[in-house]
Motif scaffolding. Structure first.
Motif, PDB file in Angstrom:
ATOM      1  N   ASP A 102      10.805 -25.030  -1.359  1.00  0.00           N
ATOM      2  CA  ASP A 102      10.760 -26.051  -2.408  1.00  0.00           C
ATOM      3  C   ASP A 102      11.168 -27.421  -1.868  1.00  0.00           C
ATOM      4  O   ASP A 102      10.685 -28.444  -2.362  1.00  0.00           O
ATOM      5  N   TRP A 126       8.824 -30.675  -2.057  1.00  0.00           N
ATOM      6  CA  TRP A 126       9.283 -31.936  -2.643  1.00  0.00           C
ATOM      7  C   TRP A 126       9.029 -33.100  -1.681  1.00  0.00           C
ATOM      8  O   TRP A 126       8.589 -34.174  -2.102  1.00  0.00           O
ATOM      9  N   LEU A 159      19.011 -28.275  -5.247  1.00  0.00           N
ATOM     10  CA  LEU A 159      18.363 -27.045  -4.793  1.00  0.00           C
ATOM     11  C   LEU A 159      19.359 -26.092  -4.136  1.00  0.00           C
ATOM     12  O   LEU A 159      19.394 -24.893  -4.455  1.00  0.00           O
TER      13      LEU A 159
END
Length: 150
Positions: A62, A66, A120
């Motif tokens: 992720d 991003w 995160l």
């Protein structure tokens, strides 16, 4: 208290090519220019996980996604840029892929990356580990660091 650290680098070769300008600058930085940015994240932990890792690098998909969304062939424009409306028009007409940001420059890009990565890492690991710093490099000579202060 002892701490462990590990780092993850997304190098220049990854192609995070973005253009921006520092509209307030008196130098040539006031003009649109771009780089293939490098991002380096340093993670810290008081204790290792069950695998003896600070962070499972495989869990960072992720984070790379991003980075791609915000820095892969993007034009980053400060929301207070006096030409913001013109950039929006170019975006709407498909000339640029614009990302509106609080401000431009490696320092602010490092801050953006730190904020995302911190959320995160906390989601994935709880309080056990954190993001210690983020370094953003334009090239071998220029970089900025955003560091956790505790």
């Amino acid at each position: 208290m002892n701490k462990f650290f590990s780092s993850k680098k997304y190098g220049h070769e990854r192609g995070f090519s973005a253009a921006f300008r520092q509209w307030r600058a008196d130098s040539h930085c006031k003009f649109m220019h771009g780089y293939s940015f490098e991002f380096e994240f340093v993670f810290g932990a008081k204790e290792l996980d069950d695998n003896n890792w600070v962070v499972d690098f495989g869990s960072l998909k992720d984070l790379e996604a991003w980075l791609r969304i915000n820095f892969d062939h993007k034009t980053l424009v400060a929301i207070d840029d006096p030409m913001f409306t013109d950039f929006e028009k170019m975006h709407q007409s498909g000339v640029i892929d614009m990302v509106a940001v609080e401000s431009t420059g490696c320092e602010m890009f490092a801050k953006m990356a730190m904020e995302y990565a911190s959320d995160l890492i906390q989601k994935l690991n709880g309080e056990r580990c954190w993001v210690e710093s983020v370094t953003v490099r334009e090239h071998g000579a220029n970089s900025a660091i955003y560091r956790r202060i505790k």
